[in-house]
Every structure is written in structure tokens, then in C-alpha cells.
Write a protein that holds these residues in place. Structure first.
Motif, short mmCIF file in Angstrom:
data_model
loop_
_atom_site.label_atom_id
_atom_site.label_comp_id
_atom_site.label_asym_id
_atom_site.label_seq_id
_atom_site.Cartn_x
_atom_site.Cartn_y
_atom_site.Cartn_z
N PHE A 554 0.84 -1.20 0.00
CA PHE A 554 0.00 0.00 0.00
C PHE A 554 0.88 1.26 0.00
CE2 PHE A 554 -2.62 -3.27 1.93
CZ PHE A 554 -3.90 -3.00 1.46
N PRO A 564 -3.21 8.06 -1.34
CA PRO A 564 -3.58 6.74 -0.83
C PRO A 564 -5.08 6.48 -0.80
CG PRO A 564 -3.03 8.19 0.99
CD PRO A 564 -2.74 8.97 -0.27
N SER A 575 -2.26 2.36 -7.03
CA SER A 575 -2.51 1.40 -5.95
C SER A 575 -3.05 0.09 -6.49
CB SER A 575 -3.51 1.99 -4.94
OG SER A 575 -2.95 3.07 -4.22
N ILE A 579 -0.54 -2.98 -5.35
CA ILE A 579 -0.83 -3.75 -4.14
C ILE A 579 -0.60 -5.23 -4.38
CG2 ILE A 579 -2.69 -4.45 -2.56
CD1 ILE A 579 -3.73 -1.59 -2.72
#
Length: 587
Positions: A554, A564, A575, A579
């Protein structure tokens, strides 16, 4: 604007009493929010097994989901939260925090013709999720889609002030964009927000403004809807995805949290992996439940949250009134109690979190600080010097009317409720009849908030390379939206415009010289402090609360690659493709 409006939903206690003593209420609400009063049952679709197949995410207090994946109209709805990023991709990404641009569907680009011609070289071998090839035809169509329907006009092509002269194909994998004048902000402010949609689908849509796009076709990493209910939906991996080996995980799952308490319970229990919510006392309420795997990253490299008013409406139209509000609000207490210290207070310009290097003039710095320093006595004097009077402690405007200013907020957003309780008490201290007006949910609040129909707190957006977009959204004639109309497209929540600022922004836009840009920024800052179109209060943190029990990689303080928040386009696709599967201790 490159960043479109999204809900940064908050977790905590719902239904706090507005009538209680303010500071005590804020402290109690924050302290007790770590202990849910009631535990709502988790949505049936959420697995409580030992591991999660899908990366599970949630919001807070979402209404029942409806199957609408229109990337132009559904982005404020839960079902549309991931449309941009998961299903539809950008050409280029200018990440949060001013990081260098990241090539995406446009792999390289080059300026020519005195910086008026931009040639984009596209990724080859990209397929839509239905197997068809993505080519320059789709890109030209997507950029110029506003000609088909204005709701599809992301780049302002149909506006009278458009700077785009033409958009043309150059073979199968290149696109040439010709501008009327050089534009130093084109990549970070305009192209950054473009999504590429399939021409063979959307060109046949009769009315894109009402089309729900129930079975979307996209090029993104998670372009297949494999489950959809009113409480839960799953975006599964695009088997045609063009980036080898990506995404690294098989699916994304978004679940409904029926209340703030149930949302908090879901992340505490580990049934949900990732939220973009404010959690009061997050270290105790969440991280302490599993210190090896539970983490909170509240990035403060961000634009401010501000008190916004319709500046066309009296007395909000009076500059002295707006400046008095700024002096009357105790930002430090708002930050400490309302935002639990996670959202630092800002000065009257509000760029200290993201662009402190752009506010360098010593006099401007001093004035911005002074205008945001809590001083109720000075606020009252400014008002009386400007024709306001007092009658029995009540503030009377120059027209002879008692001043009333209620601030609207969604009842479940516990930090903003607490912050507004502090603010309204501050305003009552200078004679304004002011209370917190609670709205039951997003659908009750947002249509009025985005149109400036009542005072509220709102986030600011803009380009990430410079504060140009911030000033443009709030001061430019080209961003102006008439009162009563939704300002989501430009961010002109307060319905303000300035001829002087518009002229300066035009100068900034055409120069690529950093020294000249900074000089223009200083002039805009002086105009800002002269007019104060909005009242910046505190930094709007980029909330991210996440578990590394089943997934890792993350965005974090040590691995900061972009915003984020998982609904922020285009950063969210970073992301979604970074991830990693598998549990891992540590952030």
C-alpha cells in the motif's frame, strides 16, 4: 480541475448532539468513538475466512448500491467510486504530492511547435475487456467526446475559452493535440483527468447523461463486474490487461457499511482490508487491535478544507465579512479537537501542506498568518468598521438584518460535525446566529453543497505540479459557475471570479519559466488575501486505514507513490496495480 469530487467518508460515532457544550462534546465524541456503542452485523457477502481472495474495501453510511458504472455521472455514487482507475484508465498520471508525471496509456510525449503541439505515443497491444484493440481512434474520441454530449467534456473542449485547436490521429498509436497558445498546465491540470473510453461502445449511446453503463467495457486492471448486490460488488481482474503480470491481486470488493459503527467494526475485526476514512483516535481504535498488520496513513501533503459560502449572496458577498469569519475561527482548536490533531491548521491561503515553496514573499506570509490567527476582538472591530452593528449581542448587517450562518454537514462525519461545532460556537461569540445543520446522508448534502446553496466545509482540488489549479478553480472567470449550479466541474464552490486573477492566470499558463510562474503566484496570493474567496481552515488529510494481513504494498510514508485514497483518480490506478497479495507484518 484534474481531481474530481469524491467523498472522503469518515468513521466514528454517528448522531452526536449538537446542542451540547461544544468543546466537551468534541472531546467526548472523539474519545468514545474508539468504542462502538453498537455492533451492526457485517454484510453477508463479507467473508470471515482466514484469508481474503479480494481486497475488501468499505466507506461509511453508503446508501443501497445501484448498478451504475457511468464514468461521467456516477463518480459520486458508491457503485461509481472505482469506475475511474479500475475500469477506465488515464493517459498520464500527475500523482498527489507533486511527484513526477507517470506514463500510462500514453507511454511517451513530446512538445513541439513552440510548445503548442503535443504528440502522444500510445501503448501498443492494449485491448478492451471485450477483446477489441484500443487505438488512437479511441483516444481522439475520448478527448473530444464533449462534442457528442457535454457531460463527457472532461477537458473543457466545448467551453468558449478552450485552448484546444485540434485533436487528430497520427497512425494507429499516436495522437497529436494542437493548442492555440502554450499551456504549462496542460499535462498536470487537463490531460491528467482524461479517461479513455471505447468508441465502439460510447459513440452509440443515445444519452450519456442518463446511461447507467451496467456492463462496462474498459481497459483497466479490474474491468469485469463479477458480483453486484445492493450491499456488495466485486471488480475482477481484466484477463486482457496490457501490463504483463498485473494486477497482482485477483479482485477488488466494495462492501456497504450500514452505519459508522458497523464500518468501524468491520475494519477492527479484519473483515475489511482498506478504508479511506477518518478514524478518531486511530492508534487505539484500530492500530492497537493488531499492531503488526493494522496501519493508518494520513498524508498531509494536500490542499486545505475550507469554509465555503456563496459569495454572490449578501452578506457573504462582503469581503470584510469573510475576513472577519477567518479571524473569528479558532483553527488550532478545530484541528486539535475536531480533527484529533491529524489535520494541521493552515493560514489564510491554505497551501502550506502541498505547496509551501510557492508562498515565499515575506509580507504575504505574514499577512496570511495574521488573517488566520484567532482573534474575536479583531473580528468584531473589522465588522463594525465595515458598517455592521450590534443589538443585544446579535450581529446586524448594514441592511439592518440579524446575521445567520448555519453550517451543513453529514451527520455521520464525526470529525466535521465536531469541527463545525467549534466553528459555530466561534461565530456565536461574535454575534452570529450559527448552528450545525445535520444532513442525513451524502445524497441530501452533496447536491446542495456542490452548488453553494448553503455554507459548508469543502475540499479543494487542482493540479499537483503547482498551485495554478487551486487559484484557477477559485478565482478564474473561466472556472466561474453561476450561483445555484453544481460547481463540480471546476471547483468554484463559492461562485467567485476575478478579472485581475484571470489575467494573471493567463500569463502563468503560457510561460514555462519557473521564475515567472513563481512571481505570478505571488501576485495571485496578494489578490487572494485581498478578496479571500473562501476561508481555508485545515489541511485535508488523505485518509488511508489499511491492513497488511492479507495484502501489502500500500502507499505509506516509506512507500509514497501517490494519493492513498482508493477513489482518487488517477492515483488510484497506481494502488490497484501495485498492491501485492500475501500478508506481511509492517506498513
Amino acid at each position: 480541475m484534474s481531481r474530481h469530487v469524491r467523498s472522503a467518508r469518515r468513521l466514528g460515532l454517528a448522531g452526536a448532539s449538537v446542542g451540547a457544550v461544544l468543546v466537551a462534546l468534541a472531546v467526548v465524541a472523539i474519545a468514545t468513538a474508539a468504542i462502538p456503542r453498537e455492533r451492526a452485523a457485517a454484510p453477508a457477502a463479507v467473508s470471515t475466512a482466514a484469508a481474503h481472495t479480494c481486497l475488501v474495501m468499505t466507506g461509511s453510511g453508503d446508501p443501497a448500491f445501484t448498478r451504475n458504472f457511468n464514468p461521467y455521472t456516477a463518480t459520486g455514487a458508491p457503485s461509481g467510486a472505482f469506475v475511474k482507475g479500475a475500469i477506465y484508465e488515464p493517459l498520464v498520471i500527475s500523482p498527489e504530492g507533486g511527484k513526477p508525471a507517470v506514463a500510462w496509456l500514453a507511454r511517451t510525449w513530446k512538445w513541439s511547435n513552440g510548445n503548442k503541439t503535443l504528440t502522444l505515443n500510445l501503448a501498443k497491444g492494449v485491448h478492451w475487456s471485450d477483446g477489441k484493440l484500443l487505438t488512437s481512434t479511441d483516444v481522439v474520441y475520448s478527448i473530444t467526446a464533449g462534442k457528442q454530449n457535454k457531460v463527457m467534456d472532461i477537458i473543457g473542449l466545448t467551453r468558449p475559452d478552450t485552448n484546444i485547436a485540434s485533436v487528430k490521429r497520427k497512425g494507429t498509436y499516436a495522437v497529436v493535440i494542437n493548442l492555440k497558445t502554450p499551456d504549462s498546465q496542460f499535462l498536470s491540470s487537463i490531460l491528467n483527468g482524461v479517461i479513455i473510453v471505447p468508441r465502439h461502445i460510447w459513440s452509440h449511446v443515445a444519452d450519456p447523461s442518463t446511461f447507467t453503463n451496467p456492463d462496462p467495457v474498459g481497459s483497466g486492471p479490474f474491468a469485469h463486474i463479477t458480483r453486484f448486490t445492493t450491499q456488495d460488488y466485486v471488480f475482477s481482474k481484466n484477463k486482457h490487461y496490457w501490463q504483463a503480470g498485473k494486477p497482482l491481486i485477483p479482485c477488488l470488493e466494495y462492501v456497504q457499511a450500514s452505519s459508522n459503527d458497523s464500518a468501524l467494526a468491520l475494519i477492527q475485526s479484519g473483515q475489511v482490508d482498506w478504508t479511506h476514512n477518518f478514524v478518531p483516535n486511530v492508534e487505539k481504535a484500530y492500530v492497537a487491535k493488531d499492531p503488526a498488520h493494522y496501519h493508518a496513513f494520513y498524508a498531509t501533503t494536500a490542499y486545505p478544507i475550507s469554509l465555503t459560502l456563496d459569495t454572490t449572496q449578501y452578506p457573504y458577498s462582503l469581503v470584510a465579512f469573510r475576513k472577519a469569519l477567518s479571524l473569528a475561527i479558532d483553527r488550532k482548536t478545530v484541528s486539535k479537537l475536531g480533527e484529533y490533531g491529524y489535520a494541521p491548521p493552515v493560514d489564510a491561503i491554505g497551501l502550506g501542506g502541498l505547496f509551501p515553496q510557492w508562498v515565499t514573499d515575506a509580507k504575504v506570509q505574514a499577512q496570511a498568518k495574521a488573517m488566520a490567527t484567532y482573534n474575536a476582538t479583531a473580528a468584531k472591530k473589522l465588522l463594525t468598521d465595515s458598517g455592521f452593528t450590534y443589538s443585544g449581542g446579535k450581529l446586524i448587517d448594514p441592511h439592518g438584518n440579524a446575521v445567520k450562518l448555519d453550517i451543513h454537514v453529514i451527520s455521520g462525519w464525526s470529525d466535521w460535525v465536531a469541527s463545525n461545532q467549534i466553528i459555530t460556537k466561534n461565530l456565536r461569540d461574535i454575534g452570529i446566529d450559527s448552528n450545525v445543520a445535520l444532513e442525513p446522508d451524502w445524497n441530501s448534502w452533496w447536491p446542495n453543497a456542490s452548488a453553494g446553496k448553503f455554507p459548508t466545509l469543502l475540499w479543494q482540488g487542482g493540479s499537483q505540479g503547482s498551485p495554478y489549479g487551486f487559484f484557477s478553480a477559485n478565482m478564474s472567470n473561466n472556472s466561474y459557475v453561476p450561483p445555484g449550479q453544481d460547481a463540480s466541474a471546476t471547483g468554484d464552490w463559492e461562485h467567485f471570479k476575478s478579472d485581475a486573477a484571470t489575467a494573471l492566470l493567463a500569463q502563468w499558463k503560457v510561460t514555462l519559466n519557473p521564475t515567472k510562474q513563481h512571481a505570478i503566484a505571488t501576485q495571485l496570493e496578494k489578490l487572494w488575501l485581498q478578496d479571500l474567496p473562501i476561508v481555508p481552515l485545515f489541511i485535508g488529510p488523505r485518509w488511508s486505514t489499511y491492513s497488511t494481513k492479507y495484502f501489502h504494498c500500500f502507499a505509506s510514508p516509506k512507500n509514497f507513490f501517490g494519493d492513498p485514497i482508493f477513489t482518487t483518480f488517477p492515483d488510484n490506478i497506481l494502488s490497484f496495480t501495485k498492491i501485492c497479495p500475501g500478508g506481511k507484518a509492517g506498513a
